[in-house]
Each structure stands twice: as C-alpha cells, then as structure tokens.
Enzyme design. Structure first.
Site, short mmCIF file in Angstrom:
data_model
loop_
_atom_site.label_atom_id
_atom_site.label_comp_id
_atom_site.label_asym_id
_atom_site.label_seq_id
_atom_site.Cartn_x
_atom_site.Cartn_y
_atom_site.Cartn_z
N SER A 236 0.70 -1.19 -0.10
CA SER A 236 0.01 -0.10 0.01
C SER A 236 0.78 1.38 0.00
O SER A 236 0.42 2.17 -0.75
CB SER A 236 -1.04 -0.05 1.18
OG SER A 236 -1.89 -0.89 1.10
N GLU B 209 4.27 -0.58 14.55
CA GLU B 209 4.97 1.02 14.17
C GLU B 209 5.90 1.32 14.96
O GLU B 209 6.83 1.83 14.61
CB GLU B 209 3.72 1.81 13.90
CG GLU B 209 2.73 1.76 12.88
CD GLU B 209 1.74 0.59 13.04
OE1 GLU B 209 1.57 -0.19 13.97
OE2 GLU B 209 0.99 0.30 12.24
N HIS C 33 -8.90 7.45 8.11
CA HIS C 33 -7.50 7.53 7.62
C HIS C 33 -7.57 8.90 6.82
O HIS C 33 -6.97 8.84 5.75
CB HIS C 33 -7.37 6.20 6.65
CG HIS C 33 -7.06 4.90 7.39
ND1 HIS C 33 -8.24 4.47 8.25
CD2 HIS C 33 -6.16 4.11 7.47
CE1 HIS C 33 -7.66 3.49 8.79
NE2 HIS C 33 -6.44 3.05 8.11
N ARG D 83 -1.92 9.12 -1.06
CA ARG D 83 -2.70 7.95 -1.79
C ARG D 83 -3.23 8.22 -3.28
O ARG D 83 -3.22 7.54 -4.16
CB ARG D 83 -3.87 7.30 -0.98
CG ARG D 83 -4.65 6.21 -1.58
CD ARG D 83 -5.76 5.78 -0.52
NE ARG D 83 -6.45 4.62 -1.17
CZ ARG D 83 -7.33 4.59 -2.16
NH1 ARG D 83 -7.79 5.82 -2.65
NH2 ARG D 83 -7.89 3.54 -2.67
#
Length: 179
Positions: free
Chosen positions: A37, A64, A126, A173
């Site tokens: 991604s 993370e 997001h 994105r």
C-alpha cells in the site's frame, strides 16, 4: 515525471526508493505490514529473515513503534540508513522513537503514506490532516510533504543527504498533478 501527468506521491516514492537503492546500498528497512500500500518495498533485493541477512527488506508486521525504533537502531549501528514506512494516520505510534531519533541526531528515514484530506477506501478514520503539525514541531526532525512526484524525488535526495537527524516524507494515496 512529465508536467501535466498525474501520479500518487506514494507511487513516485516507491519508484525513487528503488532507483536510489541501486546507488545507496546502505538503505535498508521496511514497512509495518503495508509495503504494497505504501509502495516502499525494494524490488529484487530480498527479505531479511531468521538466519537470512543478505536482503534489504524487513517485514515488521503491525508494529509501528518497534519498526521506528529498529530503523533508528539500524542507523545508530553505523554503515546503514534505516527506514520505516506506514500510513500517516499511524504516526502517533511512531512518535516516541522518532523523537528519540531526533534527540540522538540519527539520520533515519520515515515514510508515511495516505496523507490526505480525501476520503479513501478505509473511510474517514484515515484522514490524518492534523498529524502534520505535530511532526513539524519536533525539534531536529526534517519533514517533507511533497506536492507532486518531482518534489517527492527531491525529498528523497534531501533525506539521503541529511545526516543531522531523521527525515519524514508524507505521501499521497490519490493521484496528484505533476507540476
């Protein structure tokens, strides 16, 4: 990238990373389970795994904070430039290690994708529009939010040349026009 075309800066980031990996052999790292991604997998350079250290990609899993701390550790060891990548919305998990990297002046590199105010396929959870300000106020952290594919390439060059502390690169994105 041609002016007038469009490209997501995450795609440009992956292209630039793969080009740089050929001339920057010390670049090593990976993603917190989001390599496909955020486009940060170094193609053809293999994975690091149990008993196999010849690769340059690390599959961190959904960790993370650990990813960021490990990237700093790789960089602190010397001879390597550690990097880590995840969605920008998860940067809060990374901040303690990013802050420590800045305090230690470690030139680690962190890529955060899906920096957007558009609703993406993951919905409104997001859209980390407020996270950018919190990164920019960390003393010693260089923060780039490239506007297009060409600025993404320059951000990577600056990140590689920066030896005074960590660098964060925020990528989109969605496709954006190449200016």
């Amino acid at each position: 990238y041609e002016v007038g075309s469009s490209c997501a800066t995450r795609t440009a980031c992956g292209d630039v990373m793969n080009a740089l990996s050929k001339v920057v052999p010390e670049l090593i790292g990976g993603s917190a389970d989001l390599g496909p991604s955020n486009k940060t997998y170094l193609k053809g350079l293999g994975d690091i795994g149990p008993g196999a250290f010849e690769g340059r990609n690390i599959r961190f899993g959904i960790r993370e904070l650990a990813m960021t701390a490990i990237a700093n550790g790789i960089t602190a060891y010397g001879g390597f430039r550690g990097y880590g990548a995840t969605f920008f919305v998860f940067s809060d998990y990374c901040k303690p290690a990013i802050r420590l990297g800045a305090l230690m002046r470690l030139p680690s590199i962190f890529v955060f994708s899906h920096d957007s105010f558009y609703v993406g396929e993951d919905g409104p959870t997001h859209e980390p529009v407020e996270h950018l300000a919190s990164m920019r106020v960390i003393p010693g952290l260089t923060t780039f939010r490239p506007a297009d594919a060409n600025e993404t390439a320059y951000a990577w060059v600056e990140a590689i040349l920066n030896t005074k502390g960590p660098t964060c690169i925020m990528t989109t994105r969605q496709n954006v026009p190449v200016l």
